[in-house]
Design a protein around this motif. Sequence first.
Motif, PDB file in Angstrom:
ATOM      1  N   TRP A  81     -30.064 -20.619 -13.531  1.00 45.55           N
ATOM      2  CA  TRP A  81     -29.709 -19.351 -12.893  1.00 45.55           C
ATOM      3  C   TRP A  81     -28.529 -18.699 -13.604  1.00 45.55           C
ATOM      4  N   ALA A  82     -27.636 -19.504 -14.163  1.00 40.60           N
ATOM      5  CA  ALA A  82     -26.423 -18.960 -14.788  1.00 40.60           C
ATOM      6  C   ALA A  82     -26.109 -19.753 -16.044  1.00 40.60           C
ATOM      7  N   GLY A  83     -25.121 -19.279 -16.797  1.00 40.80           N
ATOM      8  CA  GLY A  83     -24.708 -19.961 -18.018  1.00 40.80           C
ATOM      9  C   GLY A  83     -25.113 -19.196 -19.258  1.00 40.80           C
ATOM     10  N   GLY A  84     -24.485 -19.545 -20.394  1.00 42.21           N
ATOM     11  CA  GLY A  84     -24.749 -18.801 -21.618  1.00 42.21           C
ATOM     12  C   GLY A  84     -25.042 -19.658 -22.832  1.00 42.21           C
ATOM     13  N   PHE A 136     -31.458 -14.167 -15.428  1.00 36.48           N
ATOM     14  CA  PHE A 136     -31.301 -12.722 -15.584  1.00 36.48           C
ATOM     15  C   PHE A 136     -31.605 -12.297 -17.019  1.00 36.48           C
ATOM     16  N   GLU A 137     -31.201 -13.119 -17.987  1.00 36.66           N
ATOM     17  CA  GLU A 137     -31.457 -12.772 -19.388  1.00 36.66           C
ATOM     18  C   GLU A 137     -32.945 -12.796 -19.723  1.00 36.66           C
ATOM     19  N   ILE A 160     -34.131  -2.326 -17.872  1.00 35.63           N
ATOM     20  CA  ILE A 160     -34.077  -3.451 -16.930  1.00 35.63           C
ATOM     21  C   ILE A 160     -34.317  -2.951 -15.505  1.00 35.63           C
ATOM     22  N   LEU A 161     -33.684  -1.848 -15.153  1.00 32.72           N
ATOM     23  CA  LEU A 161     -33.865  -1.282 -13.814  1.00 32.72           C
ATOM     24  C   LEU A 161     -35.302  -0.793 -13.609  1.00 32.72           C
ATOM     25  N   GLU A 162     -35.903  -0.254 -14.660  1.00 30.81           N
ATOM     26  CA  GLU A 162     -37.305   0.150 -14.568  1.00 30.81           C
ATOM     27  C   GLU A 162     -38.206  -1.068 -14.346  1.00 30.81           C
ATOM     28  N   LEU A 163     -37.856  -2.160 -15.006  1.00 32.64           N
ATOM     29  CA  LEU A 163     -38.652  -3.377 -14.862  1.00 32.64           C
ATOM     30  C   LEU A 163     -38.531  -3.925 -13.439  1.00 32.64           C
ATOM     31  N   PRO A 200     -29.492 -14.491  -4.722  1.00 32.42           N
ATOM     32  CA  PRO A 200     -29.812 -15.051  -6.043  1.00 32.42           C
ATOM     33  C   PRO A 200     -29.212 -14.253  -7.202  1.00 32.42           C
ATOM     34  N   LEU A 201     -29.175 -12.933  -7.087  1.00 33.62           N
ATOM     35  CA  LEU A 201     -28.663 -12.119  -8.184  1.00 33.62           C
ATOM     36  C   LEU A 201     -27.146 -12.199  -8.292  1.00 33.62           C
ATOM     37  N   ALA A 202     -26.473 -12.451  -7.172  1.00 37.88           N
ATOM     38  CA  ALA A 202     -25.013 -12.541  -7.183  1.00 37.88           C
ATOM     39  C   ALA A 202     -24.528 -13.946  -7.523  1.00 37.88           C
ATOM     40  N   ALA A 203     -25.331 -14.965  -7.238  1.00 37.07           N
ATOM     41  CA  ALA A 203     -24.907 -16.349  -7.425  1.00 37.07           C
ATOM     42  C   ALA A 203     -24.419 -16.670  -8.842  1.00 37.07           C
ATOM     43  N   PRO A 204     -25.101 -16.186  -9.907  1.00 36.16           N
ATOM     44  CA  PRO A 204     -24.617 -16.513 -11.257  1.00 36.16           C
ATOM     45  C   PRO A 204     -23.191 -16.037 -11.531  1.00 36.16           C
ATOM     46  N   LEU A 205     -22.749 -14.992 -10.843  1.00 31.72           N
ATOM     47  CA  LEU A 205     -21.398 -14.485 -11.108  1.00 31.72           C
ATOM     48  C   LEU A 205     -20.325 -15.473 -10.683  1.00 31.72           C
ATOM     49  N   LEU A 206     -20.645 -16.360  -9.715  1.00 32.30           N
ATOM     50  CA  LEU A 206     -19.671 -17.367  -9.289  1.00 32.30           C
ATOM     51  C   LEU A 206     -19.348 -18.346 -10.414  1.00 32.30           C
TER      52      LEU A 206
END
Length: 810
Positions: free
Chosen positions: A227-230, A358-359, A556-559, A764-770
Amino acid sequence: MTGLPPSIEQWFSSRDWALHPHQRAMLDAADHPATLLIAPTGGGKTMAGFLPTLADLTTAPHPGLHTLYISPLKALAADIKRNLRTPVEEIGLDIRIEDRTGDTPASRKKRQRADPPHILLTTPESLALLISYEDAPRMFAGLKRVIVDEIHALAESKRGDQLMLALSRLQTLCPDLRRVGLSATVQDPKAIAALLARHPDPCEILIADPGPVPDIAMLQTREPPPWAGGGAAYAIPAVLDRIRTHKTTLIFHNTRAQAEIFFHNLWLANSEGLPIGIHHGSLDRQQRQRVEAAMVRGELRAIVCTGSLDLGIDWGDVDLVIQIGAPKNVKRLVQRIGRANHRYNAPSKALLVPANRFEVVECVAALEAATAGDLDGEPRGQGPQDVLCQHILIAACAAPFRADDLFAEVTTAGAYADLTRAEFDRCLDFTATGGYALRAYDRWQRLRQGPDGRWHLRDPRSAQRIRMNIGTIQDTDTLKVRLKRNRVGKPLGEVEEAFAATLTPGDTFLIGGQIVRYDGLRDMTVEVTRDAGRTPRIATFSGTKFATSTQLSARILELFAQPHWPQLPEHTRDWLALQKRMSRLPERDRLLIESFPHDGREHVCVYGFAGRNAQQTLGLLLTKRMEDLGLHPLGFVATDYATLIWGLDPVLDASALLDARSLRDGLKGWLDGNAVMKRTFRASATIAGLIERNTPSARKSGRQATFSSDILYDTLQKYDPDHLMLDITRTEALRGLVDFHRIEEMLQRVGPRLDLLRLPRITPLAAPLLLEVGKVPVKGTAEERLLAEETRRLMELSGLQEVNRVASPA
């Protein structure tokens, strides 16, 4: 010119080659004042640019400098020299080709000015230095053509602005000069053509057949992305499988630190011992050159790299490109894809590896844009005035000048075509005196006007100091890293001063794929020894932190708006479906704001999709607004798509928080006393010549330069708030580090359509920011309130409140 001399035609025939249509078109356009060629990677565009030169020099021998080739990279100039010498030597042409960069020995540079070659390959900085010399008119007297390679890369930076000002000077010295621009990735050909041509001259635009459609796809992995990380560590086995089945693979990363982490993990998993290298700008030059030489010889199976290998260098037999992490920019993705199968008739092959869920969405959007040829790019606006100030000083080094003549010359550069005479005169006054608050100081009295009206250096000896500080590339504050030895150890590269300051003896970190242990600092050099450990700290290389382009954000928003997202893998569809059930998905013409409790704190997440810099700025401004509204914020973190803020009180009114006028007023107050402004001021003041990083005696350390610039900034803020350098700083901060225009564009786009959802838990969309790095604490009333609450709690526990009540008089 419509054809090639027989000797060159015969050379093509001997190799069973025929001219591509765009190469023939470049010969036909040889006499045009300016020509922009857009041709795919591997399509022979560099040869197309040089064909008129080779034809001209073959039929009409020319003494001295004939063609100047300019590229963004020193390595690219060296590569072109190697490739261009092959036809020259095999045809037997009497043509001297040399390069001139920061790595060229001083003795050769001196000889080149006295006896220039027919073709000189150089960079924008070296050209700016050349035109600063008194003998520039003699050196460039016979110049016929200028070729600007990878012009799209220069068009987006101050290096390009400086280059076009230098070309305006060359055009004055050589009125019949022909300009050529070459690129494979241009979003707006007319804009690049206007930048290249002498204003208001026309520019011919030639667009070649794009060739085969690139073979681009997402890498299929057994394990889904997190869900998160780079770091994309989950994809290491699949990446190794692809390396095994290809000759040479380039593995691109967006930052140097990410490249180091990935290379380390890849090497640990490389049980077969496949030859793998790493290449990025913080590594020692000799190490980079060894990797480059091994690539050319085909000795490496894979190279983990960054933007240092973005541009059009023909590195051996690369047949696969892998992009780790979302590309952030479609144009950059297309450029990197072109490194594979560097041939006109072979499709480039590339794989994208998203680092998290998200990526995945961003990569799919980028793939669709690349397939559609929808490149991104934003207009840069008027040429920056700090670069103009430096150019005025460069002109004064070369010879005395008349203000009218220099103004007329400067405004032939496209980015400065709309420059007013008042703006020019203000820059001239600044370079001459330092401006109102500084004119009493002798060190900034650099120009004076003679009785004949011409401006010249007040002290001719200052020319050396000016030349030592030419350029627009701002060095980060770095320290050399060397292996510890009794004498001088082997150089490994550089790390940032700020990172080095956090190290204590025994700490380990990664550099050049090696784990090293910090031993100490000696003579401004970080001394290290090799360490066999497997869990190092990571050096915080500066590199370039790309922001997602506005065009890619829109895709991305269109998708998101599409039903069921059939082009996404199942794990990502499930993730988005869960977000939709718990909350909503962001929309282009609405602003989604989520408010929810988590871990004992109130959180608010604003999905602006404005890019990392703008979302970071939004976090600073919103927390200031929350402080004013009594909502007690504690901190925030930002990504390219959202800003997450946590505090003590919930946000119940979005309109009060996101009022455009209040945000702009808050921005001005925040900027004036903020470190962002001081950092921007330092960069612009260095370019404009107010601050010197290099002097004849020594180079200032980063801390010394920062101390000097901070004092100057505070002095000007207090005594001359309308000083030119402060105006430049505000403009640059808003345009670059802060990206406030993206916030304004976002607010204008959504208007009053603010969707504030109060939710029971994190989404789910906010969780990666933590889990995002770079959390910014907010020092304010929230800390005071927490302290007061903790004091009351302790008093209640100890019974002191009851004691105080009994002991108090009635």
